[in-house]
Write a protein that holds these residues in place. Structure first.
Motif, short mmCIF file in Angstrom:
data_model
loop_
_atom_site.label_atom_id
_atom_site.label_comp_id
_atom_site.label_asym_id
_atom_site.label_seq_id
_atom_site.Cartn_x
_atom_site.Cartn_y
_atom_site.Cartn_z
N LEU A 278 0.82 -1.22 0.00
CA LEU A 278 0.00 0.00 0.00
C LEU A 278 0.85 1.26 0.00
N SER A 279 2.02 1.19 0.62
CA SER A 279 2.87 2.39 0.71
C SER A 279 3.42 2.83 -0.64
N HIS A 280 3.31 1.96 -1.65
CA HIS A 280 3.68 2.38 -3.02
C HIS A 280 2.80 3.52 -3.51
N HIS A 281 1.62 3.65 -2.91
CA HIS A 281 0.66 4.69 -3.33
C HIS A 281 0.76 5.95 -2.47
N GLY A 282 1.55 5.91 -1.43
CA GLY A 282 1.72 7.09 -0.59
C GLY A 282 2.00 6.73 0.86
N LYS A 283 2.38 7.71 1.63
CA LYS A 283 2.69 7.50 3.05
C LYS A 283 1.44 7.11 3.83
N ILE A 284 1.59 6.13 4.73
CA ILE A 284 0.48 5.67 5.56
C ILE A 284 0.62 6.27 6.95
N ASN A 285 -0.44 6.96 7.40
CA ASN A 285 -0.42 7.57 8.74
C ASN A 285 -0.69 6.54 9.83
N SER A 286 -1.70 5.70 9.62
CA SER A 286 -2.07 4.71 10.63
C SER A 286 -2.85 3.58 9.97
N HIS A 287 -2.93 2.47 10.68
CA HIS A 287 -3.73 1.34 10.20
C HIS A 287 -4.10 0.44 11.38
N TYR A 288 -5.13 -0.34 11.22
CA TYR A 288 -5.48 -1.37 12.20
C TYR A 288 -6.41 -2.37 11.53
N PHE A 289 -6.53 -3.55 12.15
CA PHE A 289 -7.38 -4.62 11.64
C PHE A 289 -8.53 -4.87 12.63
N TYR A 290 -9.65 -5.37 12.11
CA TYR A 290 -10.76 -5.79 12.96
C TYR A 290 -11.54 -6.88 12.22
N GLU A 291 -12.46 -7.53 12.92
CA GLU A 291 -13.25 -8.60 12.32
C GLU A 291 -14.73 -8.22 12.29
N SER A 292 -15.36 -8.45 11.12
CA SER A 292 -16.80 -8.29 10.95
C SER A 292 -17.16 -8.92 9.61
N TYR A 293 -17.74 -10.09 9.64
CA TYR A 293 -18.01 -10.83 8.40
C TYR A 293 -16.72 -10.96 7.58
#
Length: 542
Positions: A51-66
Motif C-alpha cells: 500500500l505504501s507504493h501509493h503514498g505515506k500511511i499515517n495509521s492502520h489497524y485490523f478488525y473482524e466483521s463478516y
C-alpha cells in the motif's frame, strides 16, 4: 480509596477541542482512509509495503466483521486515487457487478496456499463490549468503587479505532449522496460523537445540505443576480422525505456492503435504516435534524468537563441495561437518553454543582454560539475553556450511592426534570416520568415510559442505594470473594431482592417510628422534670 481514583475524580477542566473542530478533523481524516477486506492470515509487513507504493500511511489497524478488514489512513488524499487506478472490477460469472467505485476494497492473495501457509492471523481490535459476567470479575479486581466505575467506562466506551470507523462509514455514504448533492456532507451524531457512546451502539448519520443553500458572496458585476432553478415542494418535511427516498434507493442499489435498507419516511423524523456489513454497524440516516446535532454537542461539552460525568453515566446505563430498565426494542422503557438527562440533572443538583445548567452555558455564549433551529433556542457556549471548573471534589462512590438514593426518593408524581434550569419543576402534564427536552422545550423525552416501568426503576434504585449504604457501614453480607460495590449491583439477584427490600424497608420504617416515639417520650419526661412539670416549646427545627 485508591490513588488513581482520587486523581481521576479531581481531574477537571482539562483543555479540549470544540465539538465542530473535532468533527471537521475527523471528517477530513476519513476522506484519506480506505477500508480493505483482506485474508485473516496475511503478512502485515508486506501488506503495508504494497500500500505504501501509493503514498505515506499515517495509521492502520485490523478488525473482524463478516471477515477480516483493514482500516488504512493515508497522509494524502491523492494516494487513494493512485490505489483506485490499479484496482480492477470484480469478475463474476453468474452475476453482474454494479460498477460503483468506492473506498471499500477486497485484497486477495495470488497464491493463497503458499502465501498464507506460514502466516499467523493479524491482531484485530475489539469492536464490542465484554460479557457482563467477565465485566463483574474485572470490577472485583478494582481497589475502590470509584475505580470500578472508571474500569467499566474504559471497557464500554468507544475506542479511537471504532470512532474512526464510524466517520469512515459516514464518508462512504457521503460519496453516494454526492452523486446528487456534490456539496453535501454526512456527519455522525448521537452516541457516536457525544462522548457517551458504547461499543456496538448504532451509528446515527446526518445528511447536511446546508452548504448548498448558502448564498455565495455576491460580486459587484452589475445590476443582476443569478440563481438556480430548483424544484419546489410544499414543506421541508416533504423535501426531506423525497431526498431520503432517492438516497435510500442509491444506498440499496449501489452501496457496497449496505444491506437490509428500510425507508422509514413517515416517522416524526424521516430516516433510512440499513446495516453496514463490513463494519457491523446498524445505521440511521436522517436530514434536517439540526436540533439533534446541537444535543450531541451539548452532551460532548458535559462529558468533556469532568471525568466523573461519563463514568457515572456509563455505569448507570450499564446497570439499567442489565436489569431490563432500558431495552433495544421500542416500548415503555426508559431510554439511554433519558437516563443520561437524569444523571446530568443529578450532577447539577450537587453542592457545589459538578456541571452547569444549560441556561448558565447560554449566559456564557458568544454571538457565534447563537443558534436558533426551527424556532428553538439551541444557544450555549461551545468553548470549553470559558466554562469554570467545578470546586466539587466528591468521589464516584459517593455520587453513585447518592444517585440511587436521590431518584429512589424523587417526587416523580409531582416534579419534572429540566437540565436547562437545573431544578425540579411542576409537571405540565400527567406522564409518569417527565423529562423536558433541553431544546424543544414543549416535548417530554420520556413520554413513552409507563408507571410500571418507572416503579420498577424506583424500586431497583432504592435496593441499590441500600446495598451500597450497607457496604459503606461495613454491614455487607458479601465476603471478599464475592462481588462488591458496582459489581454487586450488576448481579441478577438485585432485581429479585426488590420484593424482599420492600418488606425490609417496612420493618425499618416501623423501627424508626418506634425509636422516634420512644425518644419523644423520654424527652418529654425530662422536660417535665427539669421545668417543674411545666411544658416548654422549642423553636429549634429537628
Amino acid at each position: 480509596m485508591g490513588g488513581e481514583g482520587k486523581t481521576r475524580d479531581s481531574k477537571v477542566g482539562t483543555r479540549k477541542k470544540t465539538f465542530p473542530e473535532v468533527q471537521a478533523e475527523r471528517l477530513e481524516q476519513a476522506q484519506r482512509t480506505v477500508l480493505i477486506n483482506c485474508p485473516a492470515k496475511i503478512s502485515e509487513k508486506k501488506f503495508l509495503k504494497y500500500l505504501s507504493h501509493h503514498g505515506k500511511i499515517n495509521s492502520h489497524y485490523f478488525y473482524e466483521s463478516y471477515g477480516t478488514y483493514a482500516v488504512v489512513e493515508f497522509s494524502e488524499k491523492d494516494s487513494i486515487a493512485s490505489l483506485q487506478d490499479v484496482t480492477r472490477t470484480p469478475g463474476v460469472e453468474e452475476e453482474c457487478a454494479v460498477p460503483f467505485k468506492s473506498r471499500l476494497f477486497t485484497l486477495t492473495l495470488k497464491n493463497p496456499s503458499t502465501q498464507a501457509a506460514d502466516q499467523a492471523p493479524v491482531h484485530c481490535h475489539k469492536q464490542s463490549t465484554i460479557l457482563v459476567s467477565d465485566l463483574v470479575q474485572k470490577l472485583c479486581s478494582a481497589d475502590s468503587v470509584s475505580n470500578q466505575l472508571y474500569t467499566l467506562m474504559d471497557e464500554y466506551q468507544l475506542t479511537e479505532e471504532n470512532t474512526k470507523l464510524r466517520f469512515l462509514v459516514c464518508s462512504l455514504i457521503q460519496e453516494i449522496a454526492c452523486a446528487y448533492f456534490p456539496e453535501c456532507t454526512v456527519k455522525p451524531f448521537g452516541s457516536s460523537v457525544n462522548t457517551f457512546g458504547k461499543l456496538g451502539c448504532d451509528l446515527d448519520m446526518f445528511l447536511d445540505l446546508d452548504e448548498i443553500g448558502r448564498s455565495p458572496t455576491r460580486a459587484k458585476t452589475g445590476p443582476f443576480y443569478m440563481e438556480y432553478q430548483m424544484k419546489r415542494v410544499p414543506s421541508q418535511r416533504i423535501a426531506s422525505q423525497r431526498i431520503l427516498s432517492v438516497i435510500g434507493d442509491c444506498i440499496d442499489n449501489f452501496g457496497p456492503g449496505c444491506v437490509g435498507v428500510q425507508k422509514i419516511l413517515n416517522a416524526r423524523c424521516p430516516l433510512v435504516r440499513f446495516s453496514h456489513q463490513p463494519t457491523g454497524f446498524q445505521c440511521d440516516l436522517t436530514t434536517n435534524n439540526r436540533v439533534a446535532m446541537r444535543s450531541s454537542e451539548l452532551l460532548y461539552i458535559y462529558g468533556s468537563l469532568d471525568s466523573r460525568v461519563r463514568a457515572l453515566v456509563f455505569s448507570v446505563r450499564c446497570w439499567a441495561r442489565v436489569h431490563g430498565i432500558t431495552s433495544t426494542i421500542p416500548g415503555p422503557w426508559i431510554t439511554n437518553f433519558s437516563l443520561t438527562m437524569m444523571a446530568l440533572f443529578f450532577l447539577q443538583k450537587r453542592t457545589p454543582p459538578i456541571i452547569p445548567t444549560l441556561d448558565q452555558l447560554k449566559d456564557l455564549a458568544d454571538a457565534e454560539d447563537k443558534h436558533v433551529v426551527e424556532g428553538h433556542d439551541c444557544t450555549f457556549a461551545s468553548n470549553l475553556n470559558k466554562i469554570k471548573p467545578t470546586e466539587n471534589t466528591e468521589t464516584l462512590d459517593v455520587l453513585l450511592s447518592d444517585f440511587f438514593e436521590y431518584f429512589g426518593n424523587f417526587a416523580f408524581k409531582k416534579n419534572s426534570i429540566n437540565i436547562r434550569k437545573g431544578k425540579e419543576q411542576n409537571k405540565p402534564e400527567p406522564s409518569p416520568l417527565y423529562i423536558q427536552n433541553p431544546f424543544e422545550q414543549a416535548l417530554n423525552i420520556s413520554k413513552n415510559v409507563n408507571q410500571s416501568q418507572l416503579d420498577r426503576f424506583v424500586a431497583l434504585a432504592r435496593e441499590c442505594a441500600w446495598i451500597l449504604q450497607q457496604e459503606d457501614k461495613g454491614n455487607s453480607s458479601l465476603s471478599n470473594s464475592q462481588p462488591w460495590g458496582l459489581a454487586a449491583l450488576l448481579l441478577p439477584s438485585v432485581a429479585s431482592n426488590c420484593v424482599k427490600g420492600k418488606k425490609r424497608k417496612r420493618v425499618q420504617a416501623s423501627e424508626r417510628i418506634k425509636s422516634l416515639l420512644d425518644s419523644l417520650k423520654i424527652n418529654n419526661a425530662n422536660s417535665l422534670v427539669n421545668n417543674g412539670g411545666k411544658r416548654t416549646f422549642s423553636s429549634q427545627t429537628r
